[in-house]
Structures are given as structure tokens and as C-alpha cells.
Scaffold this motif. Structure first.
Motif, PDB file in Angstrom:
ATOM      1  N   CYS A 188       0.841  -1.215   0.000  1.00 50.49           N
ATOM      2  CA  CYS A 188       0.000   0.000   0.000  1.00 50.49           C
ATOM      3  C   CYS A 188       0.866   1.250   0.000  1.00 50.49           C
ATOM      4  CB  CYS A 188      -0.939   0.005   1.206  1.00 50.49           C
ATOM      5  SG  CYS A 188      -2.131  -1.341   1.151  1.00 50.49           S
ATOM      6  N   GLN A 189       1.995   1.196   0.691  1.00 53.76           N
ATOM      7  CA  GLN A 189       2.908   2.346   0.700  1.00 53.76           C
ATOM      8  C   GLN A 189       3.495   2.572  -0.690  1.00 53.76           C
ATOM      9  OE1 GLN A 189       5.263   0.891   3.933  1.00 53.76           O
ATOM     10  NE2 GLN A 189       4.137   2.080   5.475  1.00 53.76           N
ATOM     11  N   LEU A 190       3.806   1.477  -1.380  1.00 55.52           N
ATOM     12  CA  LEU A 190       4.306   1.611  -2.746  1.00 55.52           C
ATOM     13  C   LEU A 190       3.233   2.197  -3.661  1.00 55.52           C
ATOM     14  CD1 LEU A 190       6.284  -1.737  -3.144  1.00 55.52           C
ATOM     15  CD2 LEU A 190       7.257   0.576  -3.069  1.00 55.52           C
ATOM     16  N   ALA A 191       1.976   1.811  -3.423  1.00 59.47           N
ATOM     17  CA  ALA A 191       0.870   2.364  -4.225  1.00 59.47           C
ATOM     18  C   ALA A 191       0.767   3.871  -3.988  1.00 59.47           C
ATOM     19  CB  ALA A 191      -0.441   1.660  -3.880  1.00 59.47           C
ATOM     20  N   SER A 192       0.922   4.307  -2.743  1.00 63.85           N
ATOM     21  CA  SER A 192       0.882   5.745  -2.441  1.00 63.85           C
ATOM     22  C   SER A 192       2.061   6.447  -3.107  1.00 63.85           C
ATOM     23  CB  SER A 192       0.957   6.000  -0.935  1.00 63.85           C
ATOM     24  OG  SER A 192      -0.113   5.384  -0.302  1.00 63.85           O
ATOM     25  N   TYR A 193       3.210   5.784  -3.093  1.00 65.29           N
ATOM     26  CA  TYR A 193       4.398   6.348  -3.742  1.00 65.29           C
ATOM     27  C   TYR A 193       4.141   6.527  -5.239  1.00 65.29           C
ATOM     28  CZ  TYR A 193       9.181   6.650  -5.542  1.00 65.29           C
ATOM     29  OH  TYR A 193      10.323   7.052  -6.190  1.00 65.29           O
ATOM     30  N   LEU A 194       3.545   5.501  -5.855  1.00 65.17           N
ATOM     31  CA  LEU A 194       3.227   5.591  -7.289  1.00 65.17           C
ATOM     32  C   LEU A 194       2.227   6.725  -7.540  1.00 65.17           C
ATOM     33  CD1 LEU A 194       3.211   4.686 -10.220  1.00 65.17           C
ATOM     34  CD2 LEU A 194       1.671   2.812  -9.601  1.00 65.17           C
ATOM     35  N   ALA A 195       1.224   6.833  -6.673  1.00 60.87           N
ATOM     36  CA  ALA A 195       0.221   7.898  -6.849  1.00 60.87           C
ATOM     37  C   ALA A 195       0.895   9.266  -6.778  1.00 60.87           C
ATOM     38  CB  ALA A 195      -0.865   7.768  -5.777  1.00 60.87           C
ATOM     39  N   ALA A 196       1.830   9.425  -5.856  1.00 63.00           N
ATOM     40  CA  ALA A 196       2.521  10.715  -5.720  1.00 63.00           C
ATOM     41  C   ALA A 196       3.369  11.002  -6.957  1.00 63.00           C
ATOM     42  CB  ALA A 196       3.390  10.707  -4.460  1.00 63.00           C
ATOM     43  N   ARG A 197       4.014   9.971  -7.501  1.00 67.33           N
ATOM     44  CA  ARG A 197       4.817  10.164  -8.708  1.00 67.33           C
ATOM     45  C   ARG A 197       3.936  10.587  -9.889  1.00 67.33           C
ATOM     46  NH1 ARG A 197       9.648   7.988 -11.068  1.00 67.33           N
ATOM     47  NH2 ARG A 197       9.022   9.868 -12.146  1.00 67.33           N
ATOM     48  N   ILE A 198       2.761   9.962  -9.976  1.00 66.80           N
ATOM     49  CA  ILE A 198       1.832  10.299 -11.069  1.00 66.80           C
ATOM     50  C   ILE A 198       1.373  11.749 -10.939  1.00 66.80           C
ATOM     51  CG2 ILE A 198      -0.499   9.844 -11.942  1.00 66.80           C
ATOM     52  CD1 ILE A 198       0.135   6.828 -11.052  1.00 66.80           C
ATOM     53  N   GLU A 199       1.056  12.155  -9.715  1.00 68.61           N
ATOM     54  CA  GLU A 199       0.559  13.519  -9.516  1.00 68.61           C
ATOM     55  C   GLU A 199       1.638  14.565  -9.789  1.00 68.61           C
ATOM     56  OE1 GLU A 199      -3.307  13.384  -6.837  1.00 68.61           O
ATOM     57  OE2 GLU A 199      -1.497  12.934  -5.672  1.00 68.61           O
ATOM     58  N   ALA A 200       2.890  14.135  -9.692  1.00 65.74           N
ATOM     59  CA  ALA A 200       3.986  15.077  -9.950  1.00 65.74           C
ATOM     60  C   ALA A 200       4.344  15.161 -11.435  1.00 65.74           C
ATOM     61  CB  ALA A 200       5.215  14.664  -9.136  1.00 65.74           C
ATOM     62  N   GLU A 201       3.774  14.287 -12.249  1.00 70.33           N
ATOM     63  CA  GLU A 201       4.088  14.280 -13.690  1.00 70.33           C
ATOM     64  C   GLU A 201       2.934  14.908 -14.468  1.00 70.33           C
ATOM     65  OE1 GLU A 201       6.788  13.429 -15.234  1.00 70.33           O
ATOM     66  OE2 GLU A 201       7.878  12.387 -13.632  1.00 70.33           O
ATOM     67  N   PRO A 202       3.143  16.058 -15.099  1.00 69.98           N
ATOM     68  CA  PRO A 202       2.037  16.715 -15.809  1.00 69.98           C
ATOM     69  C   PRO A 202       1.442  15.880 -16.949  1.00 69.98           C
ATOM     70  CG  PRO A 202       4.105  17.985 -15.987  1.00 69.98           C
ATOM     71  CD  PRO A 202       4.394  16.816 -15.119  1.00 69.98           C
ATOM     72  N   GLU A 203       2.216  14.940 -17.503  1.00 70.27           N
ATOM     73  CA  GLU A 203       1.674  14.137 -18.614  1.00 70.27           C
ATOM     74  C   GLU A 203       0.798  12.970 -18.136  1.00 70.27           C
ATOM     75  OE1 GLU A 203       5.856  14.063 -19.675  1.00 70.27           O
ATOM     76  OE2 GLU A 203       5.229  13.804 -21.755  1.00 70.27           O
ATOM     77  N   LEU A 204       0.806  12.729 -16.823  1.00 68.73           N
ATOM     78  CA  LEU A 204       0.024  11.608 -16.287  1.00 68.73           C
ATOM     79  C   LEU A 204      -1.134  12.125 -15.446  1.00 68.73           C
ATOM     80  CD1 LEU A 204       2.955   9.298 -15.058  1.00 68.73           C
ATOM     81  CD2 LEU A 204       1.827   9.312 -17.306  1.00 68.73           C
ATOM     82  N   GLU A 205      -2.176  11.304 -15.326  1.00 69.34           N
ATOM     83  CA  GLU A 205      -3.249  11.669 -14.398  1.00 69.34           C
ATOM     84  C   GLU A 205      -3.783  10.437 -13.672  1.00 69.34           C
ATOM     85  OE1 GLU A 205      -6.932  13.235 -16.034  1.00 69.34           O
ATOM     86  OE2 GLU A 205      -6.428  12.335 -17.973  1.00 69.34           O
ATOM     87  N   LEU A 206      -4.037  10.644 -12.394  1.00 70.59           N
ATOM     88  CA  LEU A 206      -4.620   9.617 -11.537  1.00 70.59           C
ATOM     89  C   LEU A 206      -6.108   9.546 -11.851  1.00 70.59           C
ATOM     90  CD1 LEU A 206      -3.235   7.946  -9.332  1.00 70.59           C
ATOM     91  CD2 LEU A 206      -3.895   9.710  -7.685  1.00 70.59           C
ATOM     92  N   MET A 207      -6.665   8.331 -11.935  1.00 69.02           N
ATOM     93  CA  MET A 207      -8.070   8.225 -12.331  1.00 69.02           C
ATOM     94  C   MET A 207      -9.003   7.777 -11.218  1.00 69.02           C
ATOM     95  SD  MET A 207      -7.551   6.848 -16.170  1.00 69.02           S
ATOM     96  CE  MET A 207      -9.282   6.898 -16.629  1.00 69.02           C
ATOM     97  N   ALA A 208      -8.444   7.426 -10.071  1.00 68.86           N
ATOM     98  CA  ALA A 208      -9.291   7.009  -8.939  1.00 68.86           C
ATOM     99  C   ALA A 208      -8.481   7.195  -7.662  1.00 68.86           C
ATOM    100  CB  ALA A 208      -9.704   5.539  -9.094  1.00 68.86           C
ATOM    101  N   PRO A 209      -9.151   7.355  -6.528  1.00 67.17           N
ATOM    102  CA  PRO A 209      -8.421   7.402  -5.263  1.00 67.17           C
ATOM    103  C   PRO A 209      -7.660   6.094  -5.050  1.00 67.17           C
ATOM    104  CG  PRO A 209     -10.762   7.936  -4.948  1.00 67.17           C
ATOM    105  CD  PRO A 209     -10.611   7.430  -6.340  1.00 67.17           C
ATOM    106  N   VAL A 210      -6.661   6.142  -4.177  1.00 70.74           N
ATOM    107  CA  VAL A 210      -5.814   4.956  -3.938  1.00 70.74           C
ATOM    108  C   VAL A 210      -5.923   4.548  -2.464  1.00 70.74           C
ATOM    109  CG1 VAL A 210      -3.454   4.037  -4.084  1.00 70.74           C
ATOM    110  CG2 VAL A 210      -4.249   5.715  -5.771  1.00 70.74           C
TER     111      VAL A 210
END
Ligand SMILES: *Cc1c(COP(=O)(O)O)cnc(C)c1O
Length: 284
Positions: A188-210
Motif C-alpha cells: 500500500c505504501q508503494l501504491a501511495s508512492y506511485l500515486a505521488a509520482r503520477i501527480e507530480a508528472e504533468p503528462e500523467l493523471e490519476l483516475m481514482a483514489p488509492v
């Protein structure tokens, strides 16, 4: 529903809220409408960890509704119910203990090799009544090989069955609940880490809460459904990672479910790099 003979026309899919959890108002309204129409709602199924996003339904509320409506309360906890093993995640399954029945899989987050699903039914007498049968060649006896009733075959459709419990016993015995729970929390911590990386990349977007160990996201671009489907296949074929896809409100998402005890942050970084590289290349 088909296998139980009711048919999928007897199934009601209830809307979800912005967090992908069951909308309990819509649920109550559907039950009332069905009763009004002369139908008999009898089974309420909640999910502890949905396949698509890892969302948890409000199980306490569902248990209250099931009790008020005299419905059977089943929880599909195929992978999410095992969050109970990590103290930090345990609050997610509040209300689970009120279920009439619970299905969950040892072969998912508990790392037991395929296949080993499990179902718990609260009312043992009812469970036994539903499946017991005693043909002449399986006569029960006070002693000898016919003794030891109830038999396992009295609790399900199988007569001959493998010894699946052994691998569960070994897994629990070798690793223990604490270490398995810690591995789940790490996922779950890795999932949060991935979510944070996605939010920091303007070309990517998160599509659901994690809320758990599943991350749904996409590379922004023209024709995003096609683009992201191609990105996923490219990454799979390159042997970098094995994300799957799903649809969130109709839109294709790259779905990352983190369940391996070997996954580390560097793997997540590699995946993000690969998505960015493929996304840029395919949209060029
Ligand atoms: C995996 C899964 C299932 C199906 O379970 P199997 O053991 O693969 O048949 C059902 N519900 C949820 C939420 C799941 O994650």
C-alpha cells in the motif's frame, strides 16, 4: 446469480460514489422499489477491496441495512479482506465481522500458490443443511472410516477435494501474520508512492483514489483509450512490468495492483519511466 438459478436479471447493480464505494442511498431506494414491485430482495453483497480500484464499501452501514431489511449480508473480500492482517489497514474492514458470509482468497494477498479460495459462513447449521447429502455409498457411522461427521463434503458441492489447507497452514506458520501484514502494508505504501509520482508528472493523471494497493492512471493525450491500451501492451511485451487495464467511468485506465513482496520503489520508478517513454513515443 446465473449458477444459483436466479438469472442475472435478478441482479441489481448499485451506483457508486466518487470514491467508488457503494451509494447506500441508492441501495435503500432500490430495495424499496423492488419491494414495491412485489419482488423479494434477499441478498446484499458488499465489497472489501474492489477489483478496479481497491475501494471498500461502508460495511458497517451495509450490515445495518441488511439487518433492517432482513437480507443475507455477504462480503466479497477476495483480496481486500486480508487487510485485517495489517493493524494500520484494519480500519478498512470495520463491519466485516457482521457479515453472514465472507469470501476471500489465500492465493492473492496472502501469497499462497494458486488455487486457494475460502468462504466463511456464520450459521454452521444452515450451511450444513444446504449441502449435506448422504447417498448409500457414503453412509455415516459411529466408528470406522464412516465416522467423523460432519464431513467436509457436507459443506460444499465437492466430494473429492485436494488438501489446499496445507499450503495455507505452511504460509501462516513460516511467515506469521505480522510479517504478512507488514508485506501488505508495504504494498500500500508503494501504491501511495506511485500515486505521488503520477501527480507530480504533468503528462500523467490519476483516475481514482488509492485506498489500498491498486493505482489507476493514464497518460494524457489524444484518443487516450487507444493510447493507454497500447502503452500497457508495450510495457508488458518489453518485460518491464505487467500492469493490466480497466475502465473507470468508461475511460481506459492503466491498472497497477502491487502484491509482490519483492517490489521496491525502484520498480515503481521504472514503471513510471516506461509509461512516460511509451506515451511520448506513441503519441509522437
Ligand atoms: C479475484 C477476485 C474475485 C475472483 O476470485 P477468484 O479466486 O480469482 O475466483 C472476486 N472478487 C474480487 C474482489 C476479486 O479481487
Amino acid at each position: 446469480m446465473d449458477m444459483a438459478g436466479f438469472g442475472t436479471t435478478a441482479l441489481r447493480r448499485i451506483a457508486v460514489d466518487a470514491d467508488h464505494c457503494i451509494d447506500t442511498q441508492a441501495l435503500v431506494a432500490q430495495i424499496a422499489a423492488d419491494r414495491e414491485a412485489g419482488l423479494q430482495p434477499f441478498l446484499l453483497v458488499g465489497t472489501a477491496g474492489t477489483v478496479d480500484t481497491g475501494a471498500f464499501d461502508p460495511l458497517e452501514q451495509l450490515a445495518d441495512i441488511a439487518a433492517a431489511e432482513a437480507m443475507w449480508f455477504h462480503v466479497d473480500g477476495a483480496f481486500g479482506a486480508l487487510a485485517v492482517m495489517a493493524p494500520e489497514l484494519r480500519h478498512l474492514v470495520d463491519g466485516l465481522s457482521r457479515a453472514d458470509s465472507l469470501a476471500f482468497d489465500f492465493h492473492k494477498w496472502l501469497h499462497v500458490p494458486y488455487d486457494c479460495g475460502c468462504i466463511l459462513v456464520r450459521d454452521g447449521a444452515l450451511h450444513h443443511q444446504s449441502f449435506e447429502s448422504e447417498p448409500a455409498y457414503l453412509a455415516r457411522a459411529e466408528r470406522g472410516t464412516g465416522s467423523g461427521a460432519p464431513w467436509f463434503c457436507d459443506f460444499g458441492p465437492d466430494l473429492s477435494r485436494g488438501f489446499r489447507a496445507l499450503k495455507v497452514w505452511f504460509t501462516l506458520r513460516e511467515f506469521g501474520m505480522d510479517r504478512l501484514g507488514a508485506a501488505m502494508l508495504h504494498d500500500c505504501q508503494l501504491a501511495s508512492y506511485l500515486a505521488a509520482r503520477i501527480e507530480a508528472e504533468p503528462e500523467l493523471e490519476l483516475m481514482a483514489p488509492v485506498p489500498l494497493n491498486i493505482v489507476c492512471f493514464r497518460f494524457k493525450g489524444l484518443d487516450p483509450n487507444r493510447l493507454n491500451a497500447d502503452i500497457v501492451i508495450d510495457i508488458q511485451e518489453a518485460g518491464i512490468a505487467v500492469p493490466s487495464t480497466t475502465r473507470i467511468a468508461g475511460d481506459l485506465a492503466i491498472r497497477v495492483a502491487i502484491v509482490s513482496h519483492r517490489t521496491i520503489e525502484a520498480d515503481i520508478d521504472r514503471l513510471v519511466d516506461a509509461v512516460l517513454e511509451a506515451g511520448r513515443r506513441l503519441s509522437a
